[in-house]
Enzyme design. Structure first.
Site, PDB file in Angstrom:
ATOM      1  N   GLY A 290       0.839  -1.077   0.211  1.00 52.36           N
ATOM      2  CA  GLY A 290       0.466  -0.185  -0.024  1.00 52.36           C
ATOM      3  C   GLY A 290       0.407   1.068   0.424  1.00 52.36           C
ATOM      4  O   GLY A 290       1.470   0.982  -0.262  1.00 52.36           O
ATOM      5  N   SER A 291       0.237   1.925   0.850  1.00 55.72           N
ATOM      6  CA  SER A 291       0.950   3.525   0.351  1.00 55.72           C
ATOM      7  C   SER A 291       2.189   3.374   1.381  1.00 55.72           C
ATOM      8  O   SER A 291       3.180   4.825   0.853  1.00 55.72           O
ATOM      9  CB  SER A 291      -0.072   4.809   1.199  1.00 55.72           C
ATOM     10  OG  SER A 291      -1.411   4.665   0.324  1.00 55.72           O
ATOM     11  N   THR A 292       3.159   3.276   1.946  1.00 58.75           N
ATOM     12  CA  THR A 292       4.139   2.895   2.503  1.00 58.75           C
ATOM     13  C   THR A 292       5.179   2.385   1.985  1.00 58.75           C
ATOM     14  O   THR A 292       5.937   3.199   1.570  1.00 58.75           O
ATOM     15  CB  THR A 292       4.593   2.043   3.321  1.00 58.75           C
ATOM     16  OG1 THR A 292       3.674   0.889   2.883  1.00 58.75           O
ATOM     17  CG2 THR A 292       3.658   2.484   4.836  1.00 58.75           C
ATOM     18  N   PHE A 293       4.398   2.107   0.147  1.00 63.32           N
ATOM     19  CA  PHE A 293       5.787   2.278  -0.555  1.00 63.32           C
ATOM     20  C   PHE A 293       6.149   3.403  -1.320  1.00 63.32           C
ATOM     21  O   PHE A 293       6.914   2.916  -2.113  1.00 63.32           O
ATOM     22  CB  PHE A 293       4.803   0.313  -1.948  1.00 63.32           C
ATOM     23  CG  PHE A 293       5.800   0.387  -2.553  1.00 63.32           C
ATOM     24  CD1 PHE A 293       6.879  -0.859  -2.084  1.00 63.32           C
ATOM     25  CD2 PHE A 293       6.150   0.461  -3.889  1.00 63.32           C
ATOM     26  CE1 PHE A 293       8.089  -1.111  -3.065  1.00 63.32           C
ATOM     27  CE2 PHE A 293       6.630  -0.211  -4.721  1.00 63.32           C
ATOM     28  CZ  PHE A 293       7.706  -1.362  -3.807  1.00 63.32           C
ATOM     29  N   LYS A 294       4.577   4.056  -1.488  1.00 61.54           N
ATOM     30  CA  LYS A 294       5.277   5.115  -2.365  1.00 61.54           C
ATOM     31  C   LYS A 294       6.446   5.558  -1.813  1.00 61.54           C
ATOM     32  O   LYS A 294       7.205   6.574  -2.909  1.00 61.54           O
ATOM     33  CB  LYS A 294       4.038   6.079  -1.948  1.00 61.54           C
ATOM     34  CG  LYS A 294       2.191   5.797  -2.455  1.00 61.54           C
ATOM     35  CD  LYS A 294       1.610   7.100  -2.191  1.00 61.54           C
ATOM     36  CE  LYS A 294       0.328   5.847  -2.533  1.00 61.54           C
ATOM     37  NZ  LYS A 294      -1.232   7.230  -1.944  1.00 61.54           N
TER      38      LYS A 294
END
Length: 635
Positions: A290-294
């Site tokens: 999810g968004s932590t990978f951004k």
């Protein structure tokens, strides 16, 4: 002729005798020189006996020497069958005390062997049971010292430490990975017996056991206990399927804390299922990040200079279409006109899709792999997974778009923590490790020390600085505000990842995460929190996981002695937040002047006079509105 025959016979007999004597001499020489050890051992086995004494396994301690795994002394039952006077009576008495099968005990007592260890019924006996056996004073029945592994903190760090079997062999975790070092050499009490096995009155020989090597971990027990406390709170408050927390020193790759739920007590591992005791979730579990990978997409964009955080604009209407597939923003209607810094703060999926498109498949995937995704990190624990990435040739525009914001790929928590540590430490990827040193058991002197291992340089210090700035802004102004700590610089990123089952996304089933670090300008710790399907709460990482990370970071402030700073970003408050304001400088003012400036604060005074000599907290730090300010006065 006869004379000649006699002499011939004498010579013949002489030669035969000489050959026989020579053969005997050669045979004796062979036995004495080449077979001495073997025959000596065989002879010794007939008249010597050994009562085994198990060696202690090496202790496992944290980075400050606090004991995490140690040993306690127990007793075990051994039998010398030849010395037993009445096998049936002895078997009956022992089986009654041990509450085991009489026939099984009789087989032990009458076994044709020099010494019989009663296993498993007679292993690691309690003090009460051992006392009952000792009081019987039976011939041929002996109680010998045996070392038993003991974990003083129970389920704390249990998946990392692992557990040992009844024979003190490591079966999981560090106990298995470092078993050859932790295992010592057993000793014995040797004595001599006659041909019937009766003990002779001769001096006993004591062979001292050699204890195993001690392990000193990179774990900080105080931070680990904070992690365990928060995990227990998560399970009580949200009853999730799983939960995990990790902490790492981003400058070295040292693991400071690692825990997950469900967990187990290493002292009583037999009471738990195989799935629970053998799955160390921070290194084993794989899922869409999810968004932590951004953070990876942002770091690559900074290094390639494909966007300017402050000048480039993106208009978010709530969705973006890629090859006929519509990708929505979490905010219905979108965020409108934004800079790319706002895109990061708002965790705007369409904005990150554009970032990925600007990078292109080859470039984005190059950085993702360079940050360590798709392969094991090499941490010194067993059971690590690889994660799953798209092959470049299988990535179309839609796969590029979803990868840009952490969907459609699979990673492990240890990969995430290691990669983000590289992003914020100046761009250097380190191999994570959890054993800091091996120590000599008697003197605790260092035998071998593990040093930080650089894998590669992924991005520049300049790019790392820009990402740190953006992620500090996320905590001060964006979706990570629940991790904000007044007077300390915290950066981070939230994550809300929808779970996949049989190739389809599950409605209302999310892994909520947050990865944070501090101080934002020079990180000393990175903390990752992931909660799998919490119940009865709004499904956002900023709502669930960010406050948990904040609590762990607050403990780290004390443990790592992190100094406060007045240079961080001021938080943007909403109506639900407790508001903090910057404290003005009133030193040198008269008391009346100070009261006017500090109107609304609760003032406490010490000293005599009308002039402010000193104030606490100092000027420039954030103080809760209506909070207490102490003033020292002088004439």
């Amino acid at each position: 002729m006869f004379f000649n025959d006699v002499h011939t016979r004498i010579r013949f007999v002489f030669l035969v005798v000489l050959c026989i004597l020579l053969a005997i001499v050669i045979r004796v020489f062979y036995i004495q020189v080449f077979q001495y050890e073997k025959l000596h051992d065989l002879a010794s086995s007939l008249w010597s006996r050994e009562l085994p004494i198990t060696a202690d396994r090496g202790e496992i301690v944290d980075r400050n020497g606090k004991v995490l795994a140690t040993n306690i002394t127990t007793t075990s039952l051994v039998i010398i069958p030849n010395q037993v006077v009445n096998p049936e009576e002895v078997s009956k008495k022992l089986s009654d005390i041990l509450k085991c099968d009489y026939e099984a005990m009789l087989r032990h007592v009458t076994k044709k062997t020099s010494i019989e260890r009663v296993h498993p019924e007679g292993r690691q006996l309690s003090y009460d049971i051992a006392s009952q056996i000792d009081d019987l004073n039976l011939d041929g029945v002996y109680l010998v010292k045996e070392s038993k592994r003991y974990y003083p903190y129970g389920n704390v760090l249990s998946h990392v430490l692992g557990y040992v079997g009844i024979d003190n062999q490591g079966l999981s975790g560090l106990e298995m990975t470092y078993d050859q070092y932790l295992t010592g050499e057993n000793g014995a009490i040797k004595y001599f017996s006659d041909g019937k096995g009766n003990r002779l009155e001769m001096t006993e020989v004591y062979e001292e056991p050699q204890n195993g090597i001690n392990l000193q971990l990179t774990i900080d027990l105080d931070i680990q206990l904070a992690v365990e406390r928060e995990l227990d709170n998560i399970m009580t408050k949200y009853t999730p399927e799983h939960a995990l927390i990790m902490a790492m020193n981003p400058k070295t790759g040292e693991i400071l804390a690692m825990g997950s739920r469900p967990s187990f007590d290493s002292n009583d591992y037999q009471s738990y299922s195989t799935e629970v005791i053998n799955r160390n979730l921070p290194i084993w579990m794989t899922y869409e990040p999810g968004s932590t990978f951004k953070i990876m997409t942002l770091a690559a964009s900074m290094e390639e200079k494909t966007i300017n955080l402050f000048e480039d604009q993106y208009f978010d209407g709530g969705a973006i279409t890629v090859e006929g597939a519509t990708i929505h923003c979490w905010k219905h209607g979108g965020h409108g006109a934004q800079t790319f810094l706002n895109v990061v703060e708002n965790s705007c999926n369409p904005g990150f899709v554009v970032m990925g498109q600007k990078l292109g498949t080859e470039t984005l995937m190059k950085y993702i792999r360079n940050f360590g995704f798709g392969s094991k990190t090499g941490i010194d624990l067993n059971g690590e997974s690889n994660g799953i990435l798209f092959k470049n040739e299988n990535m179309g525009p839609v796969e590029l778009a979803t990868t840009s914001f952490g969907q459609g790929i699979s990673v492990t928590p240890i990969q995430q923590v290691t990669a983000v540590s590289a992003v914020v430490n100046g761009g250097t990827l380190y191999q994570p490790y959890i054993v800091g040193s091996m120590l000599e058991p008697e003197t605790n002197s260092i035998i071998q020390k593990n040093e930080p291992k650089v894998v590669r340089q992924v991005i520049s210090e300049e790019s790392s600085k820009m990402v740190r700035y953006a992620l500090e802004s996320v905590v001060a102004h964006g979706s990570g505000r629940n991790a904000y700590i007044e007077n300390y610089r915290v950066g981070g990123k939230t994550g809300t990842a929808q779970k996949v089952l049989n190739g389809a996304y599950q409605a209302g089933n999310y892994i909520l995460s947050f990865i944070g670090f501090m101080p934002a300008d020079d990180p000393e710790i990175v903390v990752y929190v992931a909660v799998d399907h919490p119940v009865g709460v709004v499904q956002y990482g900023g709502t669930v996981s960010a406050p948990i990370a904040k609590s762990v970071l607050q403990t780290a402030i004390e443990v790592l002695d992190i100094d406060p700073s007045s240079e961080g970003m001021e938080k943007e408050y909403n109506w639900m937040d407790t508001k903090y304001v910057t404290l003005p400088d009133v030193t040198g003012m008269t008391l009346d002047e100070a009261k006017k400036v500090l109107k609304g604060f609760n003032l406490e005074y010490s000293g005599d006079g009308e002039t402010v000599l000193y104030q606490s907290p100092s000027a420039g730090y954030y103080v809760r509105e209506g909070g207490t300010v102490k003033l020292m006065l002088q004439s």
